[in-house]
Design a protein around this motif. Sequence first.
Motif, PDB file in Angstrom:
ATOM      1  N   LEU A 211      19.896  27.359  -1.884  1.00 24.70           N
ATOM      2  CA  LEU A 211      20.113  28.440  -2.854  1.00 24.70           C
ATOM      3  C   LEU A 211      21.322  29.296  -2.502  1.00 24.70           C
ATOM      4  N   GLU A 212      21.513  29.573  -1.222  1.00 23.84           N
ATOM      5  CA  GLU A 212      22.664  30.373  -0.813  1.00 23.84           C
ATOM      6  C   GLU A 212      23.972  29.631  -1.079  1.00 23.84           C
ATOM      7  N   GLY A 213      23.975  28.325  -0.875  1.00 24.77           N
ATOM      8  CA  GLY A 213      25.169  27.537  -1.184  1.00 24.77           C
ATOM      9  C   GLY A 213      25.490  27.564  -2.669  1.00 24.77           C
ATOM     10  N   LEU A 214      24.465  27.470  -3.487  1.00 25.76           N
ATOM     11  CA  LEU A 214      24.654  27.525  -4.937  1.00 25.76           C
ATOM     12  C   LEU A 214      25.128  28.910  -5.363  1.00 25.76           C
ATOM     13  N   GLU A 215      24.525  29.958  -4.799  1.00 30.09           N
ATOM     14  CA  GLU A 215      24.928  31.321  -5.150  1.00 30.09           C
ATOM     15  C   GLU A 215      26.392  31.565  -4.780  1.00 30.09           C
ATOM     16  N   ARG A 216      26.802  31.087  -3.634  1.00 30.31           N
ATOM     17  CA  ARG A 216      28.199  31.258  -3.215  1.00 30.31           C
ATOM     18  C   ARG A 216      29.145  30.575  -4.204  1.00 30.31           C
TER      19      ARG A 216
ATOM     20  N   TYR B  70      29.362  43.289  -4.756  1.00 33.17           N
ATOM     21  CA  TYR B  70      30.030  43.448  -3.460  1.00 33.17           C
ATOM     22  C   TYR B  70      29.093  43.104  -2.300  1.00 33.17           C
ATOM     23  N   LYS B  71      27.817  43.446  -2.456  1.00 34.43           N
ATOM     24  CA  LYS B  71      26.839  43.125  -1.417  1.00 34.43           C
ATOM     25  C   LYS B  71      26.743  41.608  -1.231  1.00 34.43           C
ATOM     26  N   LYS B  72      26.754  40.874  -2.342  1.00 39.23           N
ATOM     27  CA  LYS B  72      26.704  39.412  -2.269  1.00 39.23           C
ATOM     28  C   LYS B  72      27.991  38.853  -1.661  1.00 39.23           C
ATOM     29  N   LEU B  73      29.135  39.434  -2.014  1.00 39.06           N
ATOM     30  CA  LEU B  73      30.401  38.981  -1.425  1.00 39.06           C
ATOM     31  C   LEU B  73      30.393  39.183   0.088  1.00 39.06           C
ATOM     32  N   GLN B  74      29.880  40.327   0.525  1.00 37.11           N
ATOM     33  CA  GLN B  74      29.799  40.598   1.959  1.00 37.11           C
ATOM     34  C   GLN B  74      28.867  39.621   2.648  1.00 37.11           C
TER      35      GLN B  74
ATOM     36  N   TYR C 264      28.343  36.588   2.052  1.00 31.70           N
ATOM     37  CA  TYR C 264      28.972  35.288   2.247  1.00 31.70           C
ATOM     38  C   TYR C 264      30.374  35.382   2.850  1.00 31.70           C
ATOM     39  N   GLY C 265      30.753  36.566   3.316  1.00 30.12           N
ATOM     40  CA  GLY C 265      32.063  36.734   3.951  1.00 30.12           C
ATOM     41  C   GLY C 265      33.218  36.492   2.994  1.00 30.12           C
ATOM     42  N   MET C 266      33.047  36.908   1.738  1.00 33.05           N
ATOM     43  CA  MET C 266      34.066  36.665   0.718  1.00 33.05           C
ATOM     44  C   MET C 266      34.872  37.915   0.371  1.00 33.05           C
ATOM     45  N   VAL C 267      34.712  38.973   1.146  1.00 34.42           N
ATOM     46  CA  VAL C 267      35.403  40.244   0.839  1.00 34.42           C
ATOM     47  C   VAL C 267      36.791  40.204   1.418  1.00 34.42           C
TER      48      VAL C 267
END
Length: 157
Positions: free
Chosen positions: A114-119, A148-152, A154-157
């Motif tokens: 699920l985390e891979g799909l969300e990313r 922004y919380k989701k970006l953080q 997954y280290g996407m910020v």
Amino acid sequence: MALSIPPLRDRTEDLYFIVNHFLDSFNAEFGLEVQGLEPEAWDALKAYHYPGNIRELRNIVESAFNVVTGPSIRREHLPYHIRQLSAPPREARPYVEAEGFLADVGRRPLQDILEGLERQILEKALQQVDGNKLQAAGLLGISRPGFYKKLQKYGMV
């Protein structure tokens, strides 16, 4: 000095920003973590004409907070008179297999899948709006802080 501010019904493009401000405010006030509105709820808000202007919109969002049970406000959480003006709920989209993710069933834990799909969904949303994070959050129907919380995460910020 007199300021002429057009009524909310004439500037529906502002709805997204005003509603998200109210979401942030009510989340802090009520200790909730409502992340946004589902598409059907947005459709209902856009169909309404707001004779009470922003005060009425604030009351609508606050009343939804009184009945919301999950991470997002659904059409049925809105007052009856708002729901009646909008189109009926959208039909569910047919199931589309997420490329590669179903092959991981049994090989990886569900949470990892699920985390891979969300990313990938976050990446796709950012790609569709040329990296504009506020628009990507709107595209996904979640609040800016939630995005922004989701970006953080997954280290996407």
